[in-house]
Design a protein around this motif. Structure first.
Motif, PDB file in Angstrom:
ATOM      1  N   ALA A  15      10.317   5.919 -13.300  1.00 53.03           N
ATOM      2  CA  ALA A  15      11.396   5.746 -12.328  1.00 53.03           C
ATOM      3  C   ALA A  15      10.855   5.214 -11.008  1.00 53.03           C
ATOM      4  O   ALA A  15      11.467   4.341 -10.369  1.00 53.03           O
ATOM      5  N   GLY A  16       9.710   5.726 -10.587  1.00 61.92           N
ATOM      6  CA  GLY A  16       9.089   5.212  -9.369  1.00 61.92           C
ATOM      7  C   GLY A  16       8.708   3.758  -9.498  1.00 61.92           C
ATOM      8  O   GLY A  16       8.870   2.972  -8.555  1.00 61.92           O
ATOM      9  N   ALA A  17       8.201   3.379 -10.677  1.00 61.92           N
ATOM     10  CA  ALA A  17       7.831   1.983 -10.902  1.00 61.92           C
ATOM     11  C   ALA A  17       9.045   1.059 -10.852  1.00 61.92           C
ATOM     12  O   ALA A  17       8.958  -0.070 -10.359  1.00 61.92           O
ATOM     13  N   VAL A  18      10.182   1.552 -11.353  1.00 64.41           N
ATOM     14  CA  VAL A  18      11.424   0.766 -11.279  1.00 64.41           C
ATOM     15  C   VAL A  18      11.816   0.553  -9.822  1.00 64.41           C
ATOM     16  O   VAL A  18      12.226  -0.552  -9.418  1.00 64.41           O
ATOM     17  N   LEU A  30       0.835  -1.200   0.000  1.00 66.42           N
ATOM     18  CA  LEU A  30       0.000   0.000   0.000  1.00 66.42           C
ATOM     19  C   LEU A  30       0.875   1.258   0.000  1.00 66.42           C
ATOM     20  O   LEU A  30       0.454   2.314  -0.476  1.00 66.42           O
ATOM     21  N   SER A  31       2.079   1.124   0.519  1.00 64.43           N
ATOM     22  CA  SER A  31       3.004   2.257   0.494  1.00 64.43           C
ATOM     23  C   SER A  31       3.339   2.654  -0.942  1.00 64.43           C
ATOM     24  O   SER A  31       3.554   3.839  -1.232  1.00 64.43           O
ATOM     25  N   TYR A  32       3.386   1.692  -1.853  1.00 65.91           N
ATOM     26  CA  TYR A  32       3.635   2.022  -3.252  1.00 65.91           C
ATOM     27  C   TYR A  32       2.513   2.893  -3.822  1.00 65.91           C
ATOM     28  O   TYR A  32       2.747   3.748  -4.674  1.00 65.91           O
ATOM     29  N   VAL A  33       1.297   2.656  -3.356  1.00 67.08           N
ATOM     30  CA  VAL A  33       0.166   3.481  -3.777  1.00 67.08           C
ATOM     31  C   VAL A  33       0.384   4.920  -3.323  1.00 67.08           C
ATOM     32  O   VAL A  33       0.241   5.872  -4.102  1.00 67.08           O
ATOM     33  N   ALA A  34       0.731   5.080  -2.048  1.00 67.75           N
ATOM     34  CA  ALA A  34       0.972   6.421  -1.518  1.00 67.75           C
ATOM     35  C   ALA A  34       2.157   7.085  -2.203  1.00 67.75           C
ATOM     36  O   ALA A  34       2.118   8.284  -2.518  1.00 67.75           O
ATOM     37  N   ILE A  35       3.208   6.325  -2.462  1.00 67.53           N
ATOM     38  CA  ILE A  35       4.386   6.880  -3.136  1.00 67.53           C
ATOM     39  C   ILE A  35       4.017   7.329  -4.547  1.00 67.53           C
ATOM     40  O   ILE A  35       4.395   8.416  -4.995  1.00 67.53           O
ATOM     41  N   GLY A  36       3.257   6.507  -5.263  1.00 67.90           N
ATOM     42  CA  GLY A  36       2.854   6.869  -6.616  1.00 67.90           C
ATOM     43  C   GLY A  36       2.057   8.147  -6.655  1.00 67.90           C
ATOM     44  O   GLY A  36       2.288   9.022  -7.497  1.00 67.90           O
ATOM     45  N   ALA A  37       1.107   8.292  -5.729  1.00 69.13           N
ATOM     46  CA  ALA A  37       0.303   9.509  -5.683  1.00 69.13           C
ATOM     47  C   ALA A  37       1.151  10.715  -5.298  1.00 69.13           C
ATOM     48  O   ALA A  37       1.001  11.809  -5.860  1.00 69.13           O
ATOM     49  N   ALA A  38       2.061  10.526  -4.346  1.00 68.09           N
ATOM     50  CA  ALA A  38       2.877  11.639  -3.858  1.00 68.09           C
ATOM     51  C   ALA A  38       3.909  12.092  -4.880  1.00 68.09           C
ATOM     52  O   ALA A  38       4.346  13.251  -4.857  1.00 68.09           O
ATOM     53  N   LEU A  39       4.311  11.221  -5.790  1.00 71.02           N
ATOM     54  CA  LEU A  39       5.270  11.610  -6.824  1.00 71.02           C
ATOM     55  C   LEU A  39       4.664  12.572  -7.836  1.00 71.02           C
ATOM     56  O   LEU A  39       5.388  13.288  -8.531  1.00 71.02           O
ATOM     57  N   ILE A  80      10.178   1.254   3.676  1.00 67.85           N
ATOM     58  CA  ILE A  80       9.263   1.594   2.581  1.00 67.85           C
ATOM     59  C   ILE A  80       8.070   2.378   3.119  1.00 67.85           C
ATOM     60  O   ILE A  80       7.636   3.381   2.523  1.00 67.85           O
ATOM     61  N   VAL A  81       7.521   1.946   4.241  1.00 62.61           N
ATOM     62  CA  VAL A  81       6.381   2.652   4.835  1.00 62.61           C
ATOM     63  C   VAL A  81       6.791   4.064   5.256  1.00 62.61           C
ATOM     64  O   VAL A  81       6.055   5.036   5.030  1.00 62.61           O
ATOM     65  N   ALA A  82       7.973   4.200   5.864  1.00 61.20           N
ATOM     66  CA  ALA A  82       8.448   5.516   6.290  1.00 61.20           C
ATOM     67  C   ALA A  82       8.635   6.446   5.100  1.00 61.20           C
ATOM     68  O   ALA A  82       8.313   7.649   5.170  1.00 61.20           O
ATOM     69  N   LEU A  83       9.145   5.915   4.004  1.00 59.03           N
ATOM     70  CA  LEU A  83       9.310   6.729   2.794  1.00 59.03           C
ATOM     71  C   LEU A  83       7.960   7.214   2.283  1.00 59.03           C
ATOM     72  O   LEU A  83       7.811   8.390   1.909  1.00 59.03           O
ATOM     73  N   ALA A  84       6.974   6.324   2.261  1.00 52.04           N
ATOM     74  CA  ALA A  84       5.635   6.709   1.805  1.00 52.04           C
ATOM     75  C   ALA A  84       5.050   7.811   2.680  1.00 52.04           C
ATOM     76  O   ALA A  84       4.493   8.795   2.178  1.00 52.04           O
ATOM     77  N   VAL A  85       5.179   7.643   3.982  1.00 54.75           N
ATOM     78  CA  VAL A  85       4.663   8.656   4.903  1.00 54.75           C
ATOM     79  C   VAL A  85       5.369   9.996   4.690  1.00 54.75           C
ATOM     80  O   VAL A  85       4.723  11.063   4.653  1.00 54.75           O
ATOM     81  N   ALA A  86       6.676   9.959   4.532  1.00 52.50           N
ATOM     82  CA  ALA A  86       7.446  11.191   4.332  1.00 52.50           C
ATOM     83  C   ALA A  86       7.014  11.911   3.063  1.00 52.50           C
ATOM     84  O   ALA A  86       6.860  13.148   3.052  1.00 52.50           O
ATOM     85  N   LEU A  87       6.808  11.165   1.972  1.00 54.85           N
ATOM     86  CA  LEU A  87       6.415  11.799   0.715  1.00 54.85           C
ATOM     87  C   LEU A  87       5.017  12.398   0.798  1.00 54.85           C
ATOM     88  O   LEU A  87       4.757  13.481   0.246  1.00 54.85           O
ATOM     89  N   VAL A  88       4.111  11.691   1.473  1.00 51.59           N
ATOM     90  CA  VAL A  88       2.752  12.233   1.625  1.00 51.59           C
ATOM     91  C   VAL A  88       2.775  13.492   2.494  1.00 51.59           C
ATOM     92  O   VAL A  88       2.125  14.496   2.173  1.00 51.59           O
ATOM     93  N   ILE A  89       3.540  13.460   3.588  1.00 50.77           N
ATOM     94  CA  ILE A  89       3.646  14.650   4.453  1.00 50.77           C
ATOM     95  C   ILE A  89       4.218  15.824   3.650  1.00 50.77           C
ATOM     96  O   ILE A  89       3.766  16.971   3.788  1.00 50.77           O
ATOM     97  N   MET A  90       5.181  15.544   2.796  1.00 49.29           N
ATOM     98  CA  MET A  90       5.772  16.588   1.966  1.00 49.29           C
ATOM     99  C   MET A  90       4.735  17.262   1.083  1.00 49.29           C
ATOM    100  O   MET A  90       4.837  18.461   0.776  1.00 49.29           O
ATOM    101  N   ARG A  91       3.739  16.482   0.677  1.00 45.20           N
ATOM    102  CA  ARG A  91       2.709  17.010  -0.230  1.00 45.20           C
ATOM    103  C   ARG A  91       1.585  17.741   0.499  1.00 45.20           C
ATOM    104  O   ARG A  91       0.737  18.346  -0.126  1.00 45.20           O
ATOM    105  N   LEU A  92       1.564  17.655   1.827  1.00 42.48           N
ATOM    106  CA  LEU A  92       0.487  18.297   2.565  1.00 42.48           C
ATOM    107  C   LEU A  92       0.585  19.834   2.464  1.00 42.48           C
ATOM    108  O   LEU A  92       1.669  20.376   2.474  1.00 42.48           O
ATOM    109  N   LEU A  95       1.980   1.430  -7.888  1.00 35.23           N
ATOM    110  CA  LEU A  95       2.559   2.764  -7.966  1.00 35.23           C
ATOM    111  C   LEU A  95       2.104   3.484  -9.234  1.00 35.23           C
ATOM    112  O   LEU A  95       1.686   4.651  -9.191  1.00 35.23           O
ATOM    113  N   LEU A  96       2.152   2.790 -10.372  1.00 33.77           N
ATOM    114  CA  LEU A  96       1.738   3.414 -11.623  1.00 33.77           C
ATOM    115  C   LEU A  96       0.255   3.763 -11.616  1.00 33.77           C
ATOM    116  O   LEU A  96      -0.145   4.813 -12.123  1.00 33.77           O
ATOM    117  N   THR A  97      -0.555   2.891 -11.043  1.00 31.47           N
ATOM    118  CA  THR A  97      -1.993   3.151 -10.988  1.00 31.47           C
ATOM    119  C   THR A  97      -2.291   4.398 -10.170  1.00 31.47           C
ATOM    120  O   THR A  97      -3.076   5.263 -10.578  1.00 31.47           O
TER     121      THR A  97
END
Length: 243
Positions: free
Chosen positions: A168-171, A34-43, A231-243, A151-153
């Protein structure tokens, strides 16, 4: 330590009752994917909560519940006592719910999302039931289906396009899912199929260490836990960055 080693997964609870349903969720790995989902959206520069939460809900239903219920139907790898009828119901309702969310997205956001919905619905069934002779189940399809695809979705659902950042995120998602697969496969084999381990490690200084299942699994599962947290921490960090 021997009882620990005989559990079907390091996150599996003692079999029976409500614990089986918690085990069925594969919580560390569900959080990972699920972190890949958050990372994809945050990218995406077009990040929006209104796009992220439906994607998380859809993948949570399809992957966290549906895929794992189908997987448990296919040979009981987690050794739960959940009745087959309940597993069928969990899979049917959760996957249908995920598809319904995707269809709403295709209607209200972008019709091309329908392709992602169709692909996701196909792979969640074909992969976990090992349909078509297992052609869609293996070392290539795992990182494609549970890494790159989420992530791509999520990126497309947010940005409505696929660009270099998404690729790049998908890779990244593909590669880290390959690492997960390579680490978890031998551990699963050890926990679920190996009856006995014998031998010892003989060191150059003359000392030796008995070779046990726990000795073999401990560093691998520690790496899996660390990767999950990372991976979870990275997802959280990217989402927080987008807030």
């Amino acid at each position: 330590m021997q009882a620990e080693a005989t559990r079907p997964a390091f996150y599996a609870l003692r079999s029976g009752g409500w614990r089986d349903y918690v085990t069925l969720l594969h919580l560390p790995y569900t959080a990972w994917h699920l972190s890949y989902v958050a990372i994809g959206a945050a990218l995406s520069s077009a990040f929006a909560w209104s796009r992220l939460w439906p994607a998380l809900l859809a993948f949570g239903l399809a992957v966290g519940i549906g895929a794992h219920a189908l997987d448990e139907l296919n040979g009981r790898p987690l050794q739960t006592r959940i009745p087959r009828t309940v597993l069928f119901a969990l899979a049917g309702v959760s996957i249908s719910g995920a598809v319904a969310i995707g269809i709403v997205g295709a209607i209200t956001v972008n019709p091309w999302l329908g392709l992602f919905v169709a692909a996701g619905a196909f792979i969640v069934v074909a992969y976990n039931l090992e349909s078509f002779g297992g052609r869609f189940h293996g070392d290539l399809w795992f990182p494609l289906a549970w890494g790159a695809f989420p992530l791509l979705t999520a990126y497309f659902a947010t940005a409505e396009t696929i660009g270099a950042v998404a690729i790049a995120g998908a890779v990244f998602a593909f590669a880290t899912s390959v690492a997960q697969r390579r680490l978890s496969t031998p551990v699963r084999d050890m926990r679920r199929r190996v009856a006995r381990v014998s031998g010892s490690l003989e060191r150059h200084d003359g000392t030796s260490q008995p070779l046990t299942a726990s000795v073999l699994m401990a560093p691998v599962e520690a790496a899996l836990r660390a990767l999950t947290a990372g991976i979870v921490a990275l997802a959280v960090a990217l989402v927080i960055m987008r807030l």
